[in-house]
Design a protein around this motif. Structure first.
Motif, PDB file in Angstrom:
ATOM      1  N   ALA A   8     -22.266  31.219  38.606  1.00  0.00           N
ATOM      2  CA  ALA A   8     -23.720  31.004  38.586  1.00  0.00           C
ATOM      3  C   ALA A   8     -24.028  29.628  39.152  1.00  0.00           C
ATOM      4  CB  ALA A   8     -24.253  31.090  37.159  1.00  0.00           C
ATOM      5  N   ASN A   9     -25.259  29.468  39.602  1.00  0.00           N
ATOM      6  CA  ASN A   9     -25.737  28.147  39.990  1.00  0.00           C
ATOM      7  C   ASN A   9     -26.194  27.412  38.743  1.00  0.00           C
ATOM      8  OD1 ASN A   9     -25.268  28.360  42.740  1.00  0.00           O
ATOM      9  ND2 ASN A   9     -27.242  29.335  43.097  1.00  0.00           N
ATOM     10  N   PHE A  10     -25.947  26.110  38.720  1.00  0.00           N
ATOM     11  CA  PHE A  10     -26.234  25.273  37.560  1.00  0.00           C
ATOM     12  C   PHE A  10     -27.010  24.057  38.035  1.00  0.00           C
ATOM     13  CE2 PHE A  10     -24.804  22.096  34.338  1.00  0.00           C
ATOM     14  CZ  PHE A  10     -25.288  22.737  33.211  1.00  0.00           C
ATOM     15  N   THR A  11     -28.174  23.836  37.458  1.00  0.00           N
ATOM     16  CA  THR A  11     -29.036  22.735  37.856  1.00  0.00           C
ATOM     17  C   THR A  11     -28.837  21.547  36.929  1.00  0.00           C
ATOM     18  OG1 THR A  11     -30.682  24.327  38.631  1.00  0.00           O
ATOM     19  CG2 THR A  11     -31.430  22.070  38.281  1.00  0.00           C
ATOM     20  N   VAL A  12     -28.687  20.367  37.524  1.00  0.00           N
ATOM     21  CA  VAL A  12     -28.550  19.122  36.760  1.00  0.00           C
ATOM     22  C   VAL A  12     -29.656  18.180  37.199  1.00  0.00           C
ATOM     23  CG1 VAL A  12     -27.051  17.164  36.215  1.00  0.00           C
ATOM     24  CG2 VAL A  12     -26.040  19.413  36.676  1.00  0.00           C
ATOM     25  N   VAL A  13     -30.337  17.582  36.224  1.00  0.00           N
ATOM     26  CA  VAL A  13     -31.401  16.627  36.502  1.00  0.00           C
ATOM     27  C   VAL A  13     -31.067  15.335  35.765  1.00  0.00           C
ATOM     28  CG1 VAL A  13     -33.880  16.168  36.382  1.00  0.00           C
ATOM     29  CG2 VAL A  13     -33.067  18.527  36.637  1.00  0.00           C
ATOM     30  N   THR A  14     -31.094  14.225  36.495  1.00  0.00           N
ATOM     31  CA  THR A  14     -30.764  12.932  35.892  1.00  0.00           C
ATOM     32  C   THR A  14     -31.858  11.906  36.173  1.00  0.00           C
ATOM     33  OG1 THR A  14     -29.619  11.968  37.785  1.00  0.00           O
ATOM     34  CG2 THR A  14     -28.295  13.340  36.298  1.00  0.00           C
ATOM     35  N   ARG A  15     -31.808  10.830  35.420  1.00  0.00           N
ATOM     36  CA  ARG A  15     -32.586   9.647  35.752  1.00  0.00           C
ATOM     37  C   ARG A  15     -31.810   8.918  36.844  1.00  0.00           C
ATOM     38  NH1 ARG A  15     -33.060   7.899  29.686  1.00  0.00           N
ATOM     39  NH2 ARG A  15     -31.402   6.522  30.391  1.00  0.00           N
ATOM     40  N   ASP A  16     -32.409   7.877  37.409  1.00  0.00           N
ATOM     41  CA  ASP A  16     -31.722   7.149  38.481  1.00  0.00           C
ATOM     42  C   ASP A  16     -30.509   6.370  37.977  1.00  0.00           C
ATOM     43  OD1 ASP A  16     -33.356   5.280  37.190  1.00  0.00           O
ATOM     44  OD2 ASP A  16     -33.668   4.105  39.003  1.00  0.00           O
ATOM     45  N   ASP A  17     -30.368   6.198  36.656  1.00  0.00           N
ATOM     46  CA  ASP A  17     -29.181   5.527  36.113  1.00  0.00           C
ATOM     47  C   ASP A  17     -28.041   6.504  35.834  1.00  0.00           C
ATOM     48  OD1 ASP A  17     -29.973   6.848  33.798  1.00  0.00           O
ATOM     49  OD2 ASP A  17     -30.188   5.029  32.589  1.00  0.00           O
ATOM     50  N   GLY A  18     -28.241   7.805  36.149  1.00  0.00           N
ATOM     51  CA  GLY A  18     -27.200   8.810  35.971  1.00  0.00           C
ATOM     52  C   GLY A  18     -27.244   9.530  34.641  1.00  0.00           C
ATOM     53  N   THR A  19     -28.142   9.167  33.750  1.00  0.00           N
ATOM     54  CA  THR A  19     -28.269   9.850  32.466  1.00  0.00           C
ATOM     55  C   THR A  19     -28.838  11.242  32.680  1.00  0.00           C
ATOM     56  OG1 THR A  19     -28.609   7.766  31.292  1.00  0.00           O
ATOM     57  CG2 THR A  19     -29.357   9.761  30.181  1.00  0.00           C
ATOM     58  N   VAL A  20     -28.147  12.251  32.152  1.00  0.00           N
ATOM     59  CA  VAL A  20     -28.616  13.635  32.271  1.00  0.00           C
ATOM     60  C   VAL A  20     -29.816  13.817  31.348  1.00  0.00           C
ATOM     61  CG1 VAL A  20     -28.033  16.070  31.878  1.00  0.00           C
ATOM     62  CG2 VAL A  20     -26.353  14.528  32.912  1.00  0.00           C
ATOM     63  N   ILE A  21     -30.924  14.290  31.911  1.00  0.00           N
ATOM     64  CA  ILE A  21     -32.105  14.572  31.102  1.00  0.00           C
ATOM     65  C   ILE A  21     -32.320  16.074  30.928  1.00  0.00           C
ATOM     66  CG2 ILE A  21     -33.248  12.381  31.554  1.00  0.00           C
ATOM     67  CD1 ILE A  21     -34.992  13.802  33.631  1.00  0.00           C
ATOM     68  N   ALA A  22     -31.708  16.870  31.778  1.00  0.00           N
ATOM     69  CA  ALA A  22     -31.790  18.322  31.645  1.00  0.00           C
ATOM     70  C   ALA A  22     -30.706  18.961  32.501  1.00  0.00           C
ATOM     71  CB  ALA A  22     -33.168  18.828  32.081  1.00  0.00           C
TER      72      ALA A  22
END
Length: 181
Positions: A19-33
């Motif tokens: 499956a495709n997996f979406t990763v969203v981070t802040r600009d500091d690399g912290t995963v937010i979703a």
């Protein structure tokens, strides 16, 4: 979609093979979703930019795909929710790959022994799939062996594949199929 500024989340899509997996981070690399949903569905109209997310999230996912599960738990995540939901989600990161716990066990390990239903809510509303491993929690009736995956945000099929990848013996039947009744 938004033009980049330091506060705009960065999103990328990773092919996990099943499956495709979406990763969203802040600009500091912290995963937010992170989710099996599309970026558009996750963003729900909020601004983001597509690009390679900074920090350790992508290398940790690559390690996870190769069977090295520990780096995923070292990626910084932004916890959300009430203090007790955050406490439960933090405890999820202590459940080792290759094992499962029940919602009751998770609540007890988090110091909230009377709140197994809240443990279920912490899992069902978890915004950071894989990085906060709610897939390692099953109902008492599904503990196994073999483990019956049960519900999961991605799908029961995804949960089964993720658990099997991490070394858990996964069954395909329901617990009733094992009962003999």
């Amino acid at each position: 979609m938004d033009t980049f500024n330091p506060d705009t989340p960065i999103a990328t899509v990773v092919d996990l093979g099943f499956a495709n997996f979406t990763v969203v981070t802040r600009d500091d690399g912290t995963v937010i979703a992170s989710s099996f949903d599309s970026v558009e569905k996750m963003a729900a109209g909020r601004p983001y930019v597509m690009g390679e997310v900074p920090g350790p999230a992508l290398p940790a996912l690559e390690s996870w795909l190769k069977g090295d599960f520990a780096p995923l738990m070292e990626v910084p995540v932004q916890y959300s929710g009430t203090p007790k939901l955050v406490q439960l989600r933090q405890e999820l990161r202590n459940v080792p790959a290759g094992t499962v716990v029940t919602y009751k066990q998770l609540a007890e390990q988090a110091g909230l022994p009377t709140l197994p239903r809240l443990a279920g809510r912490a899992c069902s509303t978890n915004p950071c799939l894989l990085f906060v491993p709610c897939h390692r929690v099953v109902s008492t009736a599904h503990i196994g062996p073999p483990v019956i995956p049960g519900q999961y945000a991605g799908s029961t099929e995804f949960k089964a594949k993720i658990l099997a990848h991490e070394g858990v013996e996964v069954g395909t039947e329901t617990r009733e199929d094992y009962s003999g009744f």
